[in-house]
Scaffold this active site. Structure first.
Site, PDB file in Angstrom:
ATOM      1  N   HIS B 123       3.241  -3.988  -5.500  1.00  0.00           N
ATOM      2  CA  HIS B 123       1.076  -3.825  -4.481  1.00  0.00           C
ATOM      3  C   HIS B 123       0.506  -4.713  -3.661  1.00  0.00           C
ATOM      4  CE1 HIS B 123      -3.083  -2.899  -5.546  1.00  0.00           C
ATOM      5  NE2 HIS B 123      -3.151  -4.379  -5.791  1.00  0.00           N
ATOM      6  N   GLU B 124       1.157  -6.168  -4.233  1.00  0.00           N
ATOM      7  CA  GLU B 124       0.397  -7.414  -3.812  1.00  0.00           C
ATOM      8  C   GLU B 124       1.234  -7.560  -2.472  1.00  0.00           C
ATOM      9  OE1 GLU B 124      -2.028  -8.071  -6.547  1.00  0.00           O
ATOM     10  OE2 GLU B 124      -1.826  -8.285  -4.505  1.00  0.00           O
ATOM     11  N   HIS B 127      -1.032  -5.338  -0.029  1.00  0.00           N
ATOM     12  CA  HIS B 127      -1.927  -6.092   0.634  1.00  0.00           C
ATOM     13  C   HIS B 127      -0.949  -6.885   1.888  1.00  0.00           C
ATOM     14  CE1 HIS B 127      -5.014  -4.378  -2.242  1.00  0.00           C
ATOM     15  NE2 HIS B 127      -4.065  -5.582  -3.175  1.00  0.00           N
ATOM     16  N   HIS B 133      -7.017  -1.686  -1.773  1.00  0.00           N
ATOM     17  CA  HIS B 133      -7.173  -1.465  -2.957  1.00  0.00           C
ATOM     18  C   HIS B 133      -8.111   0.183  -3.008  1.00  0.00           C
ATOM     19  CE1 HIS B 133      -7.563  -4.847  -5.394  1.00  0.00           C
ATOM     20  NE2 HIS B 133      -6.338  -4.368  -4.901  1.00  0.00           N
TER      21      HIS B 133
END
Lengths: 85, 443
Positions: B123-124, B127, B133
């Site tokens: 997930h990170e 980014h 998101h």
């Protein structure tokens, strides 16, 4: 449904501000966030999180706010401001 | 939709784990390996390449930090915010990724309090290469932690996430949008241990069943995941059928409120009307809201209009939101909305063509099919048919629980016991012919 406590509301406002659903209170004008803004912000958060958009801090919403998550906001400040407008 | 954010202009990005979790059982090498595989999830499908470097000027500097660490995103201890990363850009923090050092970081653990490091890292790093998101419940970029995403070596990004990153960087030459990226063995991938490194704390418990050599007491789809129950334990599979952990979890530690002396369950299903979970054992049943039993349970199964004697199998059929309950050669149909049994029941199980009687359990799965389990085999019934598919039964452990070397057409499930063994790293003293301990390791 049980009504959220004042603490819940405070924590909810803090959470909504932190993750981009509510613009921070305006330090210059001292304008506070209105109930309408808060309800809109809660609804935006509920839609984003896959919950029923009730606009109130119901149990499911408070529960989702307690879910571990990424620190980054879900909406950019301009998005939140645009929602406010 | 969330607006797109910046992206990297260069294609080769360096990364480095500068600080490691202080109180985690994960060793440095495992943390670095997990970061490697989490980045590889993205590089497999985009023209981006990640390479590990030393020194302090990696594009993606990875730190495990606590509380306020001077970047405007203070961590808050266990739970709450668990990690963040900075979007691509020219600023020296761009791409940097921080994990909350006070989280209980885990890898291949069934511990419900653990935070799967691989899942959060994927997930990170989304980014760090430019994704924001999104509200899509299936997306890895949903802001809320959704539990482990399965085996890092097999993890496959949800298709919508692929599309979003392809919009930023395009598709990697070697990958067509529909082909599954291949991991070819001859690159020097870092080693991922099968079990957490400090084996001393996670030794197989004496009464722990071997998932590759057992039949199951109950099988259920709960919140989109598959749960296989055996004795006091259960295994859990994610939505895309990845085993969360080779180690089973203890029922009582997860499902709170069952009697501690309960040594197994008979059948389980998730009610479609309110998504509460019903456990059957003997003549009683319990209703769970999430993983806590509700007040006033257990109650007698006569509530359902069932005779005493217990239930073999139960599943909720999404085609009509009704619940089907089986016992030996009979089955019932319970109308959840009207809280009563449909007229004309019980009926003979033989109406379900090709399905065995006295089954262990049944489960409606996200592919719209219903699966019936008995012994070490399972049968598949498509959609709203009432007939087993051709080519079944098949072997449950092989198809659902990461076991291998099974012959589905063996004489009978029980006798094929000797034909199966758990595939990864499990000790099995019972098979040592010459009194040596036998350990099989295939990864």
């Amino acid at each position: 449904a049980p009504t959220p406590t004042a603490e819940d509301i405070n924590r909810g406002v803090d959470w909504l501000t932190r993750f981009g659903y509510l613009p921070p209170p305006d330090p210059v004008t001292g304008q506070l966030q209105t109930q309408e803004e808060l309800s809109k912000a809660i609804k935006a958060m509920q839609e984003f999180g896959g919950l029923k958009p009730t606009g109130i801090l119901d149990e499911a919403t408070l529960e989702l706010m307690k879910t571990p998550r990424c620190s980054l906001p879900d909406l950019s400040q301009s998005e939140a401001t645009r929602r406010k407008r | 939709n969330i607006q797109m954010v910046t992206k990297w202009n260069k294609r080769n990005l360096s990364w480095r784990v500068r600080t490691f979790p202080k109180a985690s059982s994960l060793g440095h090498d495992t943390v670095r390996a997990l970061m490697y595989y989490a980045l590889k999830v993205w590089s497999d499908i985009t023209p981006l390449n990640f390479h590990e470097v030393a020194g302090n000027n990696a594009d993606i500097q990875i730190d495990f930090s606590r509380a306020d660490h001077n970047d405007g995103y203070p961590f808050d201890g266990p739970g709450g915010t668990v990690a963040h990363a900075f979007f691509p850009g020219d600023h020296h923090t761009s791409g940097d990724t921080h994990f909350d050092d006070e989280e209980f970081w885990t890898f291949r653990s069934s511990d419900v309090n653990g935070m799967d490091l691989f899942a959060v890292a994927v997930h990170e790093f989304g980014h760090a290469i430019g994704l924001a998101h999104i509200s899509d419940m299936e997306s890895i970029m949903r802001p809320y932690y959704q539990g482990p995403v399965g085996d890092p070596l097999k993890y496959n990004l949800p298709y919508d996430d692929k599309v979003r990153i392809w919009q930023l960087y395009g598709v990697r030459e070697s990958v067509s949008p529909t082909a599954k990226p291949e991991v070819n063995g001859d690159e020097d991938h870092p080693f991922l241990p099968d079990l957490p490194e400090n084996r001393s704390t996670i030794q197989p418990r004496k009464d722990e069943p071997d998932r590759c050599n057992t039949h199951f007491d109950a099988v259920a789809q709960i919140r989109g995941e598959a749960f296989f129950f055996k004795g006091k334990y259960f295994w859990r599979l994610t939505r895309n059928k990845h085993l969360v952990s080779l180690q089973p979890a203890q029922i009582h530690r997860f499902w709170r409120g069952l009697p501690l002396n309960m040594d197994s369950v008979d059948a389980i299903y998730e009610r479609t009307t309110d998504h509460k979970i019903v456990f059957f054992k003997g003549d009683r049943y319990w209703v769970f809201k999430d993983n806590n039993v509700e007040e006033g349970y257990p109650r007698p199964i006569t509530d359902f209009g069932l005779p005493p004697g217990g239930v073999d199998a139960a599943f909720s059929w999404s085609h009509n939101d009704k619940t089907y309950l089986f016992k030996e050669n009979l089955f019932w149909c319970f109308n959840e909305r009207e809280h009563r049994m449909d007229d004309g029941y019980p009926m003979e199980t033989t109406l379900w063509k090709g399905i065995p009687t006295a089954m262990d359990d049944a489960m409606a799965w996200s592919d719209g099919s219903t699966y019936f389990f008995r012994g070490k085999e399972y049968w598949k019934v498509l959609d709203n048919k009432m007939q087993a598919e051709e080519g079944y039964p098949q072997i449950t452990a092989r198809d659902w629980l990461v076991c291998s070397d099974m012959q589905s057409d063996g004489p009978s499930a029980e006798s094929s016991r000797t034909g199966a063994h758990s595939r990864q790293g499990q000790h099995d003293e019972s098979r040592s012919e010459n009194a040596y301990e036998v350990c099989s390791c295939t990864s």
